[in-house]
Design a protein around this motif. Structure first.
Motif, PDB file in Angstrom:
ATOM      1  N   ARG A 276       0.817  -1.217   0.000  1.00 36.57           N
ATOM      2  CA  ARG A 276       0.000   0.000   0.000  1.00 36.57           C
ATOM      3  C   ARG A 276       0.850   1.266   0.000  1.00 36.57           C
ATOM      4  NH1 ARG A 276      -5.206  -1.363   1.420  1.00 36.57           N
ATOM      5  NH2 ARG A 276      -5.653   0.677   0.484  1.00 36.57           N
ATOM      6  N   VAL A 277       2.121   1.131   0.409  1.00 37.11           N
ATOM      7  CA  VAL A 277       2.984   2.311   0.529  1.00 37.11           C
ATOM      8  C   VAL A 277       4.383   1.958   0.054  1.00 37.11           C
ATOM      9  CG1 VAL A 277       3.924   4.070   2.068  1.00 37.11           C
ATOM     10  CG2 VAL A 277       1.680   3.072   2.566  1.00 37.11           C
ATOM     11  N   LEU A 278       4.987   2.888  -0.704  1.00 40.27           N
ATOM     12  CA  LEU A 278       6.399   2.784  -1.050  1.00 40.27           C
ATOM     13  C   LEU A 278       7.141   3.855  -0.258  1.00 40.27           C
ATOM     14  CD1 LEU A 278       6.394   2.282  -4.927  1.00 40.27           C
ATOM     15  CD2 LEU A 278       6.590   0.539  -3.149  1.00 40.27           C
ATOM     16  N   ILE A 279       8.112   3.432   0.563  1.00 39.69           N
ATOM     17  CA  ILE A 279       8.988   4.362   1.270  1.00 39.69           C
ATOM     18  C   ILE A 279      10.213   4.565   0.389  1.00 39.69           C
ATOM     19  CG2 ILE A 279      10.246   4.846   3.386  1.00 39.69           C
ATOM     20  CD1 ILE A 279       7.267   4.530   3.822  1.00 39.69           C
ATOM     21  N   VAL A 280      10.347   5.765  -0.188  1.00 34.58           N
ATOM     22  CA  VAL A 280      11.376   6.026  -1.196  1.00 34.58           C
ATOM     23  C   VAL A 280      12.520   6.793  -0.549  1.00 34.58           C
ATOM     24  CG1 VAL A 280      11.849   6.944  -3.488  1.00 34.58           C
ATOM     25  CG2 VAL A 280       9.525   6.212  -2.896  1.00 34.58           C
TER      26      VAL A 280
ATOM     27  N   LEU B 257      16.743   7.782   7.205  1.00 37.84           N
ATOM     28  CA  LEU B 257      16.621   6.337   7.040  1.00 37.84           C
ATOM     29  C   LEU B 257      15.858   5.685   8.177  1.00 37.84           C
ATOM     30  CD1 LEU B 257      20.125   5.423   5.604  1.00 37.84           C
ATOM     31  CD2 LEU B 257      18.034   6.146   4.435  1.00 37.84           C
ATOM     32  N   ALA B 258      15.673   6.403   9.281  1.00 36.99           N
ATOM     33  CA  ALA B 258      14.886   5.840  10.374  1.00 36.99           C
ATOM     34  C   ALA B 258      13.441   5.609   9.945  1.00 36.99           C
ATOM     35  CB  ALA B 258      14.936   6.774  11.590  1.00 36.99           C
ATOM     36  N   LEU B 259      12.969   6.431   8.977  1.00 33.87           N
ATOM     37  CA  LEU B 259      11.589   6.256   8.524  1.00 33.87           C
ATOM     38  C   LEU B 259      11.397   4.959   7.752  1.00 33.87           C
ATOM     39  CD1 LEU B 259      10.574   9.846   7.350  1.00 33.87           C
ATOM     40  CD2 LEU B 259      10.107   8.726   9.518  1.00 33.87           C
ATOM     41  N   SER B 260      12.503   4.386   7.257  1.00 33.98           N
ATOM     42  CA  SER B 260      12.365   3.119   6.546  1.00 33.98           C
ATOM     43  C   SER B 260      11.843   2.021   7.450  1.00 33.98           C
ATOM     44  CB  SER B 260      13.705   2.708   5.942  1.00 33.98           C
ATOM     45  OG  SER B 260      14.665   2.466   6.976  1.00 33.98           O
ATOM     46  N   GLU B 261      11.911   2.240   8.756  1.00 28.88           N
ATOM     47  CA  GLU B 261      11.415   1.234   9.704  1.00 28.88           C
ATOM     48  C   GLU B 261       9.897   1.103   9.657  1.00 28.88           C
ATOM     49  OE1 GLU B 261      12.916   2.247  13.508  1.00 28.88           O
ATOM     50  OE2 GLU B 261      15.022   2.224  12.892  1.00 28.88           O
ATOM     51  N   VAL B 262       9.239   2.084   9.026  1.00 22.34           N
ATOM     52  CA  VAL B 262       7.783   1.982   8.886  1.00 22.34           C
ATOM     53  C   VAL B 262       7.418   0.706   8.137  1.00 22.34           C
ATOM     54  CG1 VAL B 262       5.747   3.057   7.831  1.00 22.34           C
ATOM     55  CG2 VAL B 262       7.434   4.470   8.995  1.00 22.34           C
TER      56      VAL B 262
ATOM     57  N   PRO C  71       3.676  -4.646   9.837  1.00 18.49           N
ATOM     58  CA  PRO C  71       2.892  -5.429   8.866  1.00 18.49           C
ATOM     59  C   PRO C  71       1.521  -4.820   8.592  1.00 18.49           C
ATOM     60  CG  PRO C  71       2.975  -6.551  10.995  1.00 18.49           C
ATOM     61  CD  PRO C  71       3.929  -5.410  11.083  1.00 18.49           C
ATOM     62  N   GLY C  72       1.030  -4.007   9.510  1.00 16.13           N
ATOM     63  CA  GLY C  72      -0.284  -3.407   9.301  1.00 16.13           C
ATOM     64  C   GLY C  72      -0.285  -2.285   8.283  1.00 16.13           C
ATOM     65  N   VAL C  73       0.899  -1.758   7.966  1.00 15.92           N
ATOM     66  CA  VAL C  73       0.981  -0.647   7.020  1.00 15.92           C
ATOM     67  C   VAL C  73       1.062  -1.136   5.582  1.00 15.92           C
ATOM     68  CG1 VAL C  73       2.386   1.329   6.304  1.00 15.92           C
ATOM     69  CG2 VAL C  73       2.047   0.854   8.728  1.00 15.92           C
ATOM     70  N   GLY C  74       1.714  -2.244   5.357  1.00 12.06           N
ATOM     71  CA  GLY C  74       1.869  -2.748   3.999  1.00 12.06           C
ATOM     72  C   GLY C  74       2.839  -1.912   3.197  1.00 12.06           C
ATOM     73  N   ALA C  75       3.956  -1.514   3.846  1.00 15.64           N
ATOM     74  CA  ALA C  75       4.934  -0.643   3.189  1.00 15.64           C
ATOM     75  C   ALA C  75       6.122  -1.448   2.698  1.00 15.64           C
ATOM     76  CB  ALA C  75       5.392   0.448   4.146  1.00 15.64           C
ATOM     77  N   THR C  76       6.753  -0.931   1.646  1.00 11.52           N
ATOM     78  CA  THR C  76       7.944  -1.532   1.075  1.00 11.52           C
ATOM     79  C   THR C  76       8.964  -0.430   0.822  1.00 11.52           C
ATOM     80  OG1 THR C  76       6.739  -3.343   0.018  1.00 11.52           O
ATOM     81  CG2 THR C  76       8.892  -2.783  -0.907  1.00 11.52           C
ATOM     82  N   ASN C  77      10.222  -0.724   1.100  1.00 12.62           N
ATOM     83  CA  ASN C  77      11.291   0.248   0.867  1.00 12.62           C
ATOM     84  C   ASN C  77      11.830   0.130  -0.555  1.00 12.62           C
ATOM     85  OD1 ASN C  77      11.858   1.775   3.371  1.00 12.62           O
ATOM     86  ND2 ASN C  77      12.127  -0.277   4.237  1.00 12.62           N
ATOM     87  N   VAL C  78      12.010   1.272  -1.194  1.00 18.01           N
ATOM     88  CA  VAL C  78      12.682   1.359  -2.489  1.00 18.01           C
ATOM     89  C   VAL C  78      13.627   2.552  -2.427  1.00 18.01           C
ATOM     90  CG1 VAL C  78      10.808   0.295  -3.811  1.00 18.01           C
ATOM     91  CG2 VAL C  78      10.829   2.770  -3.470  1.00 18.01           C
ATOM     92  N   HIS C  79      14.577   2.624  -3.352  1.00 14.66           N
ATOM     93  CA  HIS C  79      15.522   3.734  -3.283  1.00 14.66           C
ATOM     94  C   HIS C  79      16.104   4.078  -4.649  1.00 14.66           C
ATOM     95  CE1 HIS C  79      18.376   0.338  -3.325  1.00 14.66           C
ATOM     96  NE2 HIS C  79      19.287   1.212  -3.754  1.00 14.66           N
TER      97      HIS C  79
END
Length: 601
Positions: A420-424, A542-547, A551-559
């Motif tokens: 649901r979310v991409l952490i860029v 980079l601390a925000l990548s911990e979001v 598992p409830g957020v459905g986030a994935t890290n990309v860069h």
């Protein structure tokens, strides 16, 4: 119709060259006619001198005078042809400029539609200088400009988007229609505002037949008595009495004259443009369901709207002729203003209710034409697939439509279902914000009914919200951080609405410390996801990548990555999975002579 085997640039050049040749030919003819006209004038002077000296009959002057008048008509016709050809050249030159990426600053910016509190208009460069609106807008009337802006600033539902797509597909190859409408718009002053004609749609009481007949009878009787007095058949008092009665009638109807004048004053050019645009649209075969419906609205009274508008134009011209200094005496003797005010009111009573429908139809057709022009100029762009059900945004080969295609780096973006979310994350200038804008602008295009800069896009109806260009406000007394909080609050409210939110958060909460920022950002993102939203969040922290660990957020890290080559930062703008492990801030500072010296090795 353009040759399907010719590229847009090639077709534009071919048509521009044709118009350029026509303009040159017309200019030569215009010069020839001017010289012949001068010769005829000299012959007329010579004949006039001979006639005045008694050597020739004065009737000989009829020939050069008639020839001179004919040449005036021919000169005006050739000049119109030249100007029309020059407008055609300008139309295709503007198209070539768009294809070459030289369009910014040369078109209508739509800056008047910019609202600083809109959830994405400024952030995504939807309106304003160098905006999506400026790239797209080919409308020549303000109805078309406003309709296009509305479509870009308020995403449509799936049914409306699909209907527009079919209409845009039909209009895309119709270069002649777009050229003709553009030429019509260029033919009048830039200040013309046909939308002001909506004032004519205000309820106007239909003048009773008895009133019009009675007013005409009063004028006829007055003229008859004046004629009788002039011939000596009636005493002066009879004529004066008739004039007094007519003056009383005119005084009683003065309010109707004033109201009519207020409604139509200064709208002659507006009526000319609207009639010309309507006439061109009426002659265009329209088969797509949305276009056919718009055409039906223009014919629902059984009268061609262009003819009705021209009829009003003639009445307005006659009404305004009362101001001519030479005609004023006649106007006063005949109640000219009253008769034509009643005629205009009769027109308004019959057609006034249709004006809003005509204006709306013209606006939609022009807005669809703007999207069609974009579609034709970018044949590799695709029409997105609108889906029902769960919110999603699935793009392959996604690029930014405001960038030249040759330097547009494309990425795949998938949001929906489990993600649901991409952490860029990524270093400065690596492409994070451009990715967010690419997602947002293509979503705006897709939900307006246009093709998008991608090889494939599948999305559900979405409301768009962004925080890419949050500013402090001296007038409102708000800091940048507070303004961002207000925008985030607005996005939460949008997410609570009936349409899922696509959020694009750039450097979220960077105006506070790292600890509060991490906690606050996690709370905002998780809150939006709980409300059914999906989106992208960029960060240097980079601390925000911990979001992504929640598992409830459905986030994935990309860069995005960068590298230093020969003292220069090099970016490939390719999105990769995971969290970035490098930073270029100090390297960039050193290249400008600002940062600390690199440590000795």
């Amino acid at each position: 119709m353009p040759d399907p085997d010719v590229t847009p640039a090639g077709e534009y050049r071919r048509r521009a060259d044709r118009h350029r040749a026509n303009a040159a030919d017309a200019a030569r003819r215009e010069e020839t006619v001017s010289r012949v006209r001068l010769g005829v004038a000299l012959v007329a002077v010579l004949l006039g001198w001979l006639a005045s000296s008694g050597r020739l009959s004065s009737w000989w002057l009829v020939v050069p005078v008639a020839a001179f008048v004919a040449l005036l008509v021919a000169h005006a016709r050739v000049r119109r042809r030249r100007r029309r050809a020059e407008r055609g050249v300008d139309f295709y030159e503007r198209g070539l400029a768009r294809l070459d990426g030289r369009w910014a600053g040369a078109g209508r910016t739509g800056a008047c539609f910019l609202d600083p509190h809109h959830p994405y208009a400024d952030d995504l460069d939807v309106v304003g200088p160098g905006s999506l609106y400026e790239l797209l807008c080919g409308a020549r009337t303000t109805m078309g400009e406003e309709t296009l802006a509305t479509w870009l600033l308020a995403p449509a539902d799936a049914a409306a988007v699909r209907a527009r797509q079919v209409a845009v597909r039909e209009l895309a190859p119709r270069l002649d229609l777009r050229e003709d409408l553009a030429a019509l718009g260029d033919e009048v002053a830039a200040t013309v505002r046909p939308d002001a004609l909506a004032a004519l749609a205000a309820p106007a009481p239909r003048p009773a037949t008895g009133l019009r007949v009675g007013a005409l009878a009063v004028t006829l009787v007055t003229l008859a008595t004046i004629l009788a007095w002039a011939l000596g058949w009636a005493p002066p008092l009879v004529a004066l009495g008739a004039l007094a009665v007519q003056s009383l009638v005119r005084w009683r109807l003065r309010r109707r004259v004033v109201d009519t004048d207020r409604a139509v004053a200064g709208h002659g050019p507006d009526l000319d443009l609207l009639a010309a645009v309507l006439d061109r649209i009426e002659r265009e075969p329209l088969t797509a369901p949305l276009l056919a419906e718009l055409g039906r609205r223009l014919r629902e009274q059984g009268t061609r709207p262009s003819e009705a508008v021209r009829s009003l134009r003639r009445r307005v011209d006659l009404f305004d002729s009362r101001r001519n200094e030479f005609f004023k005496p006649v106007a006063l003797l005949t109640m000219w203003d009253v008769h034509w005010a009643l005629a205009i009111d009769a027109w308004r009573a019959r057609h006034g209710a249709s004006i809003a429908t005509w204006l709306a139809a013209v606006g939609q057709i022009e807005a669809l034409g703007s999207l069609a022009g974009f579609a034709w100029e970018h044949p590799a762009d695709v029409y997105p697939e609108l889906t029902d059900g769960a919110p999603r945004f699935e793009a392959e080969g996604l690029g930014h439509p405001l960038m030249a295609e040759a330097r547009c780096v494309r990425n795949d973006v998938t949001l929906g279902d489990a993600v649901r979310v991409l952490i860029v994350s990524g270093s400065n200038m690596s492409g994070k914000s451009t990715l967010l804008r690419s997602v947002g602008v293509n979503a705006v295009l897709a939900l307006a009914g246009a093709p998008v800069r991608a090889t494939r896009l599948r999305l559900s109806p979405l409301a768009v919200g962004a925080t890419l260009r949050i500013r402090d406000s001296l007038q409102e007394g708000t800091s940048r951080f507070y303004a961002e909080l207000v925008r985030l609050r607005d996005l939460v409210r949008i997410a609570d609405g009936p349409v899922p939110l696509l959020f694009l958060l750039d450097e979220i909460l960077h105006g506070t410390n790292s600890h509060d920022r991490r906690l606050g950002a996690a709370a905002v993102v998780s809150g939006l996801v709980r409300r059914g939203a999906l989106g992208l969040v960029t960060t240097h922290d980079l601390a925000l990548s911990e979001v992504a660990n929640d598992p409830g957020v459905g986030a994935t890290n990309v860069h995005f990555e960068d590298r230093l080559e020969d003292g220069q930062m090099v970016f490939d703008y390719r999105m990769r999975p995971g969290v970035v492990r490098t930073s270029n801030a100090l390297a960039l500072m050193r290249t400008l002579g600002l940062g600390p010296e690199a440590p000795e090795r």
